[in-house]
Structure formats: C-alpha cells, structure tokens
Motif scaffolding. Structure first.
Motif, PDB file in Angstrom:
ATOM      1  N   GLY A 153       2.908  -0.311 -17.668  1.00 26.00           N
ATOM      2  CA  GLY A 153       3.346   1.027 -17.935  1.00 26.00           C
ATOM      3  C   GLY A 153       2.613   2.043 -17.880  1.00 26.00           C
ATOM      4  N   GLU A 154       1.871   2.057 -16.472  1.00 27.60           N
ATOM      5  CA  GLU A 154       0.860   3.187 -16.491  1.00 27.60           C
ATOM      6  C   GLU A 154       1.017   3.384 -15.056  1.00 27.60           C
ATOM      7  N   GLN A 155       1.148   4.322 -14.001  1.00 31.29           N
ATOM      8  CA  GLN A 155       1.367   4.229 -12.559  1.00 31.29           C
ATOM      9  C   GLN A 155       0.059   4.435 -12.366  1.00 31.29           C
ATOM     10  N   VAL A 156       0.298   3.507 -11.522  1.00 32.39           N
ATOM     11  CA  VAL A 156      -0.641   3.345 -10.406  1.00 32.39           C
ATOM     12  C   VAL A 156      -0.539   3.459  -8.557  1.00 32.39           C
ATOM     13  N   LYS A 157      -2.036   4.617  -8.526  1.00 32.70           N
ATOM     14  CA  LYS A 157      -1.151   5.417  -7.141  1.00 32.70           C
ATOM     15  C   LYS A 157      -2.522   5.128  -6.113  1.00 32.70           C
ATOM     16  N   ASP A 158      -3.849   4.375  -7.029  1.00 40.04           N
ATOM     17  CA  ASP A 158      -5.187   3.606  -5.980  1.00 40.04           C
ATOM     18  C   ASP A 158      -4.884   2.087  -5.365  1.00 40.04           C
ATOM     19  N   THR A 159      -4.748   2.018  -4.248  1.00 38.76           N
ATOM     20  CA  THR A 159      -4.909   0.529  -3.757  1.00 38.76           C
ATOM     21  C   THR A 159      -5.997   0.112  -3.927  1.00 38.76           C
ATOM     22  N   GLU A 160      -6.959   0.510  -3.941  1.00 46.49           N
ATOM     23  CA  GLU A 160      -8.198  -0.376  -4.910  1.00 46.49           C
ATOM     24  C   GLU A 160      -8.022  -0.954  -5.935  1.00 46.49           C
TER      25      GLU A 160
ATOM     26  N   ARG B  49       1.105  -1.143  -0.025  1.00 45.06           N
ATOM     27  CA  ARG B  49      -0.220   0.204   0.231  1.00 45.06           C
ATOM     28  C   ARG B  49       1.150   0.995   0.340  1.00 45.06           C
ATOM     29  N   GLU B  50       1.873   1.453   0.498  1.00 49.54           N
ATOM     30  CA  GLU B  50       3.272   2.616   1.056  1.00 49.54           C
ATOM     31  C   GLU B  50       3.272   2.584  -0.672  1.00 49.54           C
ATOM     32  N   ASP B  51       4.092   1.557  -1.520  1.00 50.71           N
ATOM     33  CA  ASP B  51       4.650   1.519  -2.491  1.00 50.71           C
ATOM     34  C   ASP B  51       3.331   2.424  -3.517  1.00 50.71           C
TER      35      ASP B  51
ATOM     36  N   THR C 262       0.553   3.972  -2.466  1.00 52.02           N
ATOM     37  CA  THR C 262       0.627   5.277  -2.432  1.00 52.02           C
ATOM     38  C   THR C 262       1.694   6.269  -2.998  1.00 52.02           C
ATOM     39  N   ASN C 263       2.448   6.110  -2.595  1.00 50.47           N
ATOM     40  CA  ASN C 263       4.022   6.299  -3.274  1.00 50.47           C
ATOM     41  C   ASN C 263       3.612   7.110  -4.493  1.00 50.47           C
ATOM     42  N   GLY C 264       3.277   6.600  -5.442  1.00 48.01           N
ATOM     43  CA  GLY C 264       3.885   6.508  -6.900  1.00 48.01           C
ATOM     44  C   GLY C 264       4.850   5.569  -7.510  1.00 48.01           C
ATOM     45  N   ALA C 265       4.863   4.512  -6.283  1.00 47.22           N
ATOM     46  CA  ALA C 265       6.483   3.221  -6.428  1.00 47.22           C
ATOM     47  C   ALA C 265       6.049   2.499  -7.584  1.00 47.22           C
ATOM     48  N   ILE C 266       5.011   2.539  -8.271  1.00 43.50           N
ATOM     49  CA  ILE C 266       4.467   1.359  -8.744  1.00 43.50           C
ATOM     50  C   ILE C 266       3.939   1.564 -10.081  1.00 43.50           C
ATOM     51  N   ARG C 267       4.050   0.824 -11.429  1.00 42.36           N
ATOM     52  CA  ARG C 267       3.806   1.154 -12.567  1.00 42.36           C
ATOM     53  C   ARG C 267       3.832  -0.337 -12.950  1.00 42.36           C
ATOM     54  N   VAL C 268       2.368  -0.524 -13.361  1.00 44.24           N
ATOM     55  CA  VAL C 268       1.455  -2.008 -13.438  1.00 44.24           C
ATOM     56  C   VAL C 268       1.632  -1.438 -15.328  1.00 44.24           C
TER      57      VAL C 268
ATOM     58  N   LYS D 215       6.543  -2.312 -12.234  1.00 42.88           N
ATOM     59  CA  LYS D 215       7.849  -1.857 -11.862  1.00 42.88           C
ATOM     60  C   LYS D 215       7.576  -1.378 -11.043  1.00 42.88           C
ATOM     61  N   LYS D 216       9.243  -1.526 -10.326  1.00 41.13           N
ATOM     62  CA  LYS D 216       8.436  -1.083  -9.013  1.00 41.13           C
ATOM     63  C   LYS D 216      10.072  -0.097  -8.783  1.00 41.13           C
ATOM     64  N   GLY D 217      10.134   1.027  -8.642  1.00 44.53           N
ATOM     65  CA  GLY D 217      11.088   1.969  -8.479  1.00 44.53           C
ATOM     66  C   GLY D 217      11.657   2.550 -10.413  1.00 44.53           C
ATOM     67  N   LYS D 218      12.836   2.432 -10.021  1.00 43.45           N
ATOM     68  CA  LYS D 218      13.547   3.304 -10.833  1.00 43.45           C
ATOM     69  C   LYS D 218      13.666   2.219 -12.034  1.00 43.45           C
TER      70      LYS D 218
END
Length: 416
Positions: A379-386, A367-369, A371-377, A403-406
């Motif tokens: 190719g798209e950034q996902v910030k919604d934990t739901e 959830r923390e990663d 929410t902080n924008g560290a996860i892309r699914v 993709k996690k981080g850089k």
C-alpha cells in the motif's frame, strides 16, 4: 401475482408435470414444497444456489419450504451430469458435510419458516427385501433406462448403485408427501426424470393426483458456457473457500449481456427496479451500475450485511491502493488467486524481490519502475531502489503485496 407468473418472468421455469394444476394450487393456498441436496461436499457453490433461490421466492410468497439433505442418497451418489462413478465417501464424512450444509441453509432461509429433513432417517430403515417388494416392483427397467441421466451413462457404464438412485429419490417425495404434506418438488433440468418418477410413485401407491414437479432451466452464459465456473474454480458459499470479496467480484464482473438475466434470477428486486437497471445497461454500460447492484444483492443474501461491508471495504482498498488497514484474512481472500511468485526470505531488497518473484523480468526494468514511482509495497509507494521490503504486517510474515501501475497486483509468498 401468482408465484408461477413471477418465476416465468424471471426465466426460472423449464418444465412442469401439470402446469395448469400447479398454477391453480399455488394460487388458492400456501403449499409445502421441497428441494434436495446431497452432502457430497462441505459447502454449496453458486451452482447449487440456483434451485434454492426458487425455494426462497416461494418462502417469501407465503409457502413452506422443506430442505432435504441427502444423507442417505449422498452416501451412494447421483449419476446426474457425470460420465463416471462417484467416489463413495465414508458415512462420517457424509454426516460432517450434512451438518455444514444445514448451517448454510439457515443463513439463506432464516431460523424459522422452513423445515429441514435428512433422508437417511427413512432410507436407512428400509430393508433390502422391503425395497424390492414395496418399491422396486413399481419401476419399469425400460422406463428407467430411457431417463436422460441414465441414458447418458450407458455407453461408459453405470453401477446398479447409481442406477437405483432415482428410486430412492422417488421414495423421498412419497415420504415427504405422506408426513409433511409436500406437494411440489423443485430441481434442476437434469432432475426431470427423478422428479417425474416421484410423481408417478405417488400415483401408483396412493392414487395421488395433487403432487407436482417443476424444473429450472440450465443456466448458461451469453457465450454458451456453463454458469458458475471461474479460472480459480468453483465459487463457494463458504467464506473460507471463497471470500466475500471474491464472491462480490464474481458478480460484479458479469457480462453486460448476462447481468439482467442474473438480476432477475439471483436477486429479489422488483420488476420495476430491474427494468430501470436494464435501461441503465443499454444507455450507460460503462457505469456498471447493474453489475454493482447484482453484486451487492447476492453478497448480502449469502454473507449478510457484514460480509457485504467487508467485500466493499476490500474492493475500495484495492481500487485506491490503500491496503494498509486490511486484515490478514481480507488480504488472503482478496489475493487468493492473484498471480505472484515467492521469495526466499524477508526483509529483502525491493529490486531483488521483484525479479525473484517474477514481477519484473530484469533488474534494469525493476529499478526503472521503482524510480518512476510505479511500484507500491503493501500500500505504500516505494521509489528507493535500495529499500528493504517486508511482508504486509497483518499477514504474519506470509505475503508481500505489490501493486505495479494502476491495476496489477502481485501477492508474493515469503518462504520463511
């Protein structure tokens, strides 16, 4: 420049049966030369590529390569480099492999300007009695036992079948000399015994003095390990086994201590171009320009301009994170050896997916990663934990790409 001088500058000469004679021969006229490969598999890997790079250089210098596919020798097995007997393949499998290798050779050498032969065409016609009378009588057992490829197997044992291999390879040289005017055989350092046997057979049977052998040094990395192996296994020339992207990355990731050696050996760049890149490595190794040029040149040679373009496309997509437009084949090739677990189904909640597949150790961290924008699914950034996430649309529901981080990518397989 004499082709032998160029090979020496490139570090590609190990042993020669008659250095002075061969130097004079190739300096005076165009010759035919050969190198063989047994069809023990349906694709070459980059270790096989080593002697054929030398054959290509001879071709570019105006000489005439003859590629020998060992349909006959491949059916019994070469003892070289192994500690146990090779598992024999069916003749149908040998033939299939031979056809696959022929197509790869055409990619490397072009449709014209070289000849391809199969030693099954003559070895299969020699009777047992003819073999023993015409050839076996000319080979001394003591000399054969002293050859490195045989001596290394004496402790563990070697069958008569594999012991006879060196005689068959000698017959190949004689057949090619007699029928195609082949005067030079090229091979790896482990083939020295087989090559010298062929030269000796020609001397004994025909009094020949203008047949030569040349071997290539064993290719080692700066750390002393064998060149060509990776954590994922062999690097194949078949794009279905090693994608152009994976192939490109193998070369791009070479050590600074090795890259100049590989530029000399695996590219057709001039001495001046390579010396400029050598200075670049010394002064600005962080730019990795030499590695990039190495990757470009070898990928183009093996996979053509189209394969290089695909490799560069995937490389850029992964660097930027914009993988939406990659095809299913490109994704599968890029992430073939990428870490990542699996999930039971998709769509699936992003937090559950990250934990179930082992990307995250706990739901709290997931959830923390997110929410902080560290996860892309995909190719798209996902910030919604739901959020519910699905497989990349171009993978037919097979893979979710995270993709996690850089830099860290994970390929998550979807069970259903």
């Amino acid at each position: 420049m004499n082709i032998i001088d160029e090979l020496k500058w490139r570090g590609a000469v190990n042993q020669q049966t008659d250095e002075e004679g061969l130097y004079k021969l190739v300096g005076e006229k165009s010759i035919s030369l050969y190198c063989g490969i047994d069809p023990t598999g349906d694709s070459m890997h980059i270790g096989h590529l080593i002697p054929f790079m030398i054959m290509k250089r001879f071709q570019l210098a105006g000489h005439h390569p003859v590629i020998l596919i060992g349909g006959g020798t491949g059916s019994i097995g070469d003892p070289s480099g192994r500690k146990s007997e090779r598992v024999l393949q069916s003749m149908e499998q040998v033939q299939h492999n031979a056809e696959c290798l022929k197509e790869q050779m055409k990619n490397l050498f072009g449709e014209d300007g070289f000849r391809m032969v199969n030693n099954y065409d003559w070895l299969s016609k020699i009777s047992l009695l003819d073999f023993l009378r015409d050839y076996g009588k000319l080979f001394n057992i003591n000399t054969m036992l002293a050859k490195d490829i045989v001596a290394s197997r004496l402790d563990t044992g070697i069958s008569f079948t594999e012991f006879s291999y060196q005689i068959l390879q000698s017959i190949d040289f004689k057949m090619l000399y007699d029928n195609y005017d082949v005067q030079l055989q090229i091979g790896g350092a482990d083939q020295w015994g087989n090559i010298t046997n062929g030269v000796e057979l020609l001397r004994k049977t025909e009094g020949v003095s203008d047949a030569y052998g040349l071997t290539i040094p064993l290719m080692l990395k700066a750390d002393g390990t064998k060149f060509g192996k990776t954590a994922g296994g062999a690097v194949w020339l078949d794009p279905k086994k090693t994608s152009p992207y994976e192939f490109y990355q193998f070369w791009f990731n070479q050590d600074d201590r090795d890259v100049v050696k590989y530029l000399k050996y695996f590219t057709f760049l001039s001495m001046e171009e390579i010396e400029d890149l050598e200075k670049e490595v010394a002064e600005h190794p962080e730019h990795r320009n030499a590695q990039r040029k190495l990757a470009e040149e070898v990928t183009r040679f093996v996979h053509g301009d189209e394969g290089l373009a695909q490799a560069e496309k995937v490389t850029q997509a992964l660097f930027s994170g914009n993988i939406q437009e990659l095809t299913g084949d490109e994704i599968e090739g890029a992430f073939r050896n990428t870490k990542g677990g699996e999930v039971a189904k998709a769509p699936i909640n992003i937090v559950e997916a990250l934990v179930e597949a082992g990307v995250e150790k706990s739901k709290r961290q997931a959830r923390e990663d997110v929410t902080n924008g560290a996860i892309r699914v995909n190719g798209e950034q996902v910030k919604d934990t739901e959020a519910e996430i699905s497989a990349h649309p171009n993978t037919n529901g097979k893979f979710i790409i995270i993709k996690k981080g850089k830099k860290n990518y994970f390929s998550i397989a979807v069970k259903e």
